[in-house]
Design a protein around this motif. Structure first.
Motif, mmCIF file in Angstrom:
data_model
loop_
_atom_site.group_PDB
_atom_site.id
_atom_site.type_symbol
_atom_site.label_atom_id
_atom_site.label_comp_id
_atom_site.label_asym_id
_atom_site.label_seq_id
_atom_site.Cartn_x
_atom_site.Cartn_y
_atom_site.Cartn_z
ATOM 1 N N ALA A 1 -3.404 -9.846 4.678
ATOM 2 C CA ALA A 1 -4.846 -9.594 4.681
ATOM 3 C C ALA A 1 -5.450 -10.641 4.833
ATOM 4 C CB ALA A 1 -5.361 -8.623 3.592
ATOM 5 N N HIS B 1 -6.395 -2.796 -1.893
ATOM 6 C CA HIS B 1 -7.915 -2.873 -1.152
ATOM 7 C C HIS B 1 -8.001 -3.273 0.332
ATOM 8 C CE1 HIS B 1 -8.206 -2.897 -5.628
ATOM 9 N NE2 HIS B 1 -9.283 -1.967 -5.194
ATOM 10 N N GLU B 2 -8.834 -2.822 0.987
ATOM 11 C CA GLU B 2 -8.922 -3.243 2.360
ATOM 12 C C GLU B 2 -9.384 -4.479 2.542
ATOM 13 O OE1 GLU B 2 -8.167 -1.422 5.329
ATOM 14 O OE2 GLU B 2 -7.127 -0.709 3.534
ATOM 15 N N HIS C 1 -5.705 -7.334 9.241
ATOM 16 C CA HIS C 1 -4.574 -7.876 8.768
ATOM 17 C C HIS C 1 -3.730 -8.768 9.760
ATOM 18 C CE1 HIS C 1 -5.141 -4.224 6.187
ATOM 19 N NE2 HIS C 1 -4.462 -4.996 4.979
ATOM 20 N N ARG D 1 -6.421 -4.515 12.286
ATOM 21 C CA ARG D 1 -7.444 -4.019 11.561
ATOM 22 C C ARG D 1 -7.611 -4.833 10.156
ATOM 23 N NH1 ARG D 1 -3.827 -0.362 11.170
ATOM 24 N NH2 ARG D 1 -3.905 -0.357 8.826
ATOM 25 N N PRO E 1 -12.624 -5.968 9.294
ATOM 26 C CA PRO E 1 -11.836 -5.138 9.918
ATOM 27 C C PRO E 1 -11.362 -5.115 11.070
ATOM 28 C CG PRO E 1 -13.581 -3.983 9.157
ATOM 29 C CD PRO E 1 -13.569 -5.512 8.548
ATOM 30 N N SER F 1 0.957 -1.207 0.096
ATOM 31 C CA SER F 1 -0.075 -0.131 0.018
ATOM 32 C C SER F 1 0.842 1.278 -0.148
ATOM 33 C CB SER F 1 -0.969 0.129 1.159
ATOM 34 O OG SER F 1 -0.148 -0.024 2.370
#
Length: 467
Positions: free
Chosen positions: A424, A218-219, A436, A434, A429, A210
């Motif tokens: 991830a 992406h999250e 990850h 979060r 989340p 990132s």
């Protein structure tokens, strides 16, 4: 403290009723939810006595917390429906209570009525007729003893309760929260592509996708209780790779649901699937964005059918495809189909995985998830031995797949250096760091380096803004 003979009690209680009729500007006290027509649901206990509380008239502050409700130690409590504390008659009036106390079991400082059924985390408990408290003995996914043992041990990571897992058994966690089928030996022996490090080439000690590709990574996604990590990790890696390889001209969050519902050849949707099949589908058929085809989130309903496929595509020539239907989400018009080139497998040497990750973007990795991984809150994960002394059923594992996004190293308080991957997960989340996690790198921890895949987004000149 005062006691009074029964005759006086009746007079007082009559006076109370008259006062109630006259309203005296005060409303009738509402009955607290924990109380019912047979009076108190408790099998005894010291309430008025504990606080040395007895009041003559009606007194709202002559009250005590009681089983999540309120009970009273004033004369007004003994109306048609009683909200007196269990020892009110006994202690304040010196008379036996007007009904036999309800039998129950004492557990954790509370009394539970006989034959009631209660949940304690993932186990069902019953108060038996002999007043014995009995619970199932299923290992729970969130195990407070295990959390404590991990946090007291020097394992390099911290454990905690992820509230979405509370109340699930360890079995259910393995069954509903993973969902990648271990590849066949044929696929496991898939030809590896070796990345050659140039002589003298040194990789940085830390890297995060990132940071190199801002806004293109992406999250973490959330698979809920759908054993579909095969579709979630594939969609996650493909989303990042299409974004990177199109130089940010396309930044879709690709749809796991499209894979779950439409990639049905030897795949089982929310009951598990294979990575090679998912990548084959992305190459040959393609998928739309998550916006166009949102996740319908199956809760552990084994009997429920997989929702039918709502998205098909057809060839347009030059290997490109277009959708043959509108988006299942009727508010979205953009039903572009995204595709990838053939998937390739990396060597399991961490340097090769690092070089690929740094040059081409996040990669997909298979991993073996053990009972303690569900409890991960932060730090550098490695599987701990805390369950070794317990019965076999407390030690379970299953195959999962995740997206590796970077690496680094950390010096621990005791001077050891731990090398790690950052990855991830698809548990939302709120889990881990979060969404990850970091995991020990270079020693094939939980098989994370044993089967790592990369792919290129299929991007033509026309996708690069030359419309």
């Amino acid at each position: 403290m005062w006691r009074c003979p029964l005759g006086l009690l009746l007079l007082l209680s009559l006076a109370g009723h008259v006062a109630l009729g006259a309203k005296q500007g005060r409303v009738r006290r509402e009955l607290a939810p924990g109380l019912h027509l047979r009076g108190i649901r408790d099998a005894g206990g010291r309430y008025c006595q504990e606080q040395d509380l007895c009041c003559r008239g009606r007194a709202d502050d002559c009250a005590l917390p009681y089983l999540g409700a309120i009970c009273y130690c004033d004369l007004f409590c003994n109306r048609t429906v009683s909200d007196c504390c269990p020892d009110f008659w006994d202690f304040c009036l010196g008379v036996p209570p007007p009904f036999p106390p309800i039998q129950g079991c004492m557990h954790g400082g509370r009394i539970y009525p006989v034959l009631g059924t209660y949940w304690d985390n993932c186990n069902r408990c019953t108060c038996q007729e002999n007043r014995q408290w009995q619970c199932d003995q299923e290992p729970c996914l969130v195990d407070p003893d295990m959390i404590k043992a991990i946090n007291q041990g020097n394992y390099g990571w911290q454990a905690g309760n992820h509230s979405a897992f509370w109340g699930m058994t360890l079995d259910e966690g393995i069954r509903y929260r993973l969902g990648t089928i271990r590849p066949s030996s044929l696929v496991m022996n898939m030809h590896e592509i070796y990345t050659v490090l140039n002589p003298g080439e040194v990789l940085p000690t830390a890297f995060e996708a990132s940071e190199k590709w801002p806004n293109l990574i992406h999250e973490p996604l959330d698979q809920g209780n759908c054993a579909g990590s095969w579709a979630f990790s594939t969609a996650a890696v493909a989303s990042d790779r299409v974004s990177i390889h199109s130089l940010g001209h396309m930044t879709p969050v690709l749809s796991p649901q499209n894979l779950l519902s439409c990639d049905t050849h030897q795949q089982q949707g929310c009951r598990g699937g294979r990575l090679d099949g998912a990548w084959w589908f992305l190459r040959r058929r393609g998928v739309v964005s998550d916006h166009c085809y949102p996740f319908s989130g199956h809760e552990q309903d084994e009997a429920g059918p997989t929702p039918p496929c709502m998205m098909h595509s057809r060839a347009m020539g030059r290997g490109k495809r277009q959708a043959t239907a509108r988006c299942p989400n009727s508010h979205v018009n953009n039903n572009d189909i995204y595709q990838v080139t053939p998937v390739y497998r990396l060597g399991s040497n961490d340097k090769e995985i690092m070089k690929e990750l740094m040059e081409n973007g996040p990669v997909q990795a298979l991993m073996e998830v053990h009972e303690d991984f569900f409890l991960y809150k932060g730090g550098i994960y490695s599987h701990t031995p805390v369950s070794l002394g317990r019965p076999e059923r407390h030690r379970r594992h299953g195959t999962h797949s995740v997206k590796i996004t970077g690496w680094g190293e950390e010096t621990l308080p005791d001077g050891r250096t731990l090398k790690y991957w950052t990855a991830a997960n698809s548990w939302g989340p709120a889990w881990g760091e979060r969404g990850h996690f970091r995991i020990v790198r270079g020693v094939n921890e939980c098989d994370i380096e044993s089967f790592v895949l990369g792919v290129w987004g299929r991007v033509g000149m026309e996708d690069m803004g030359h419309h």
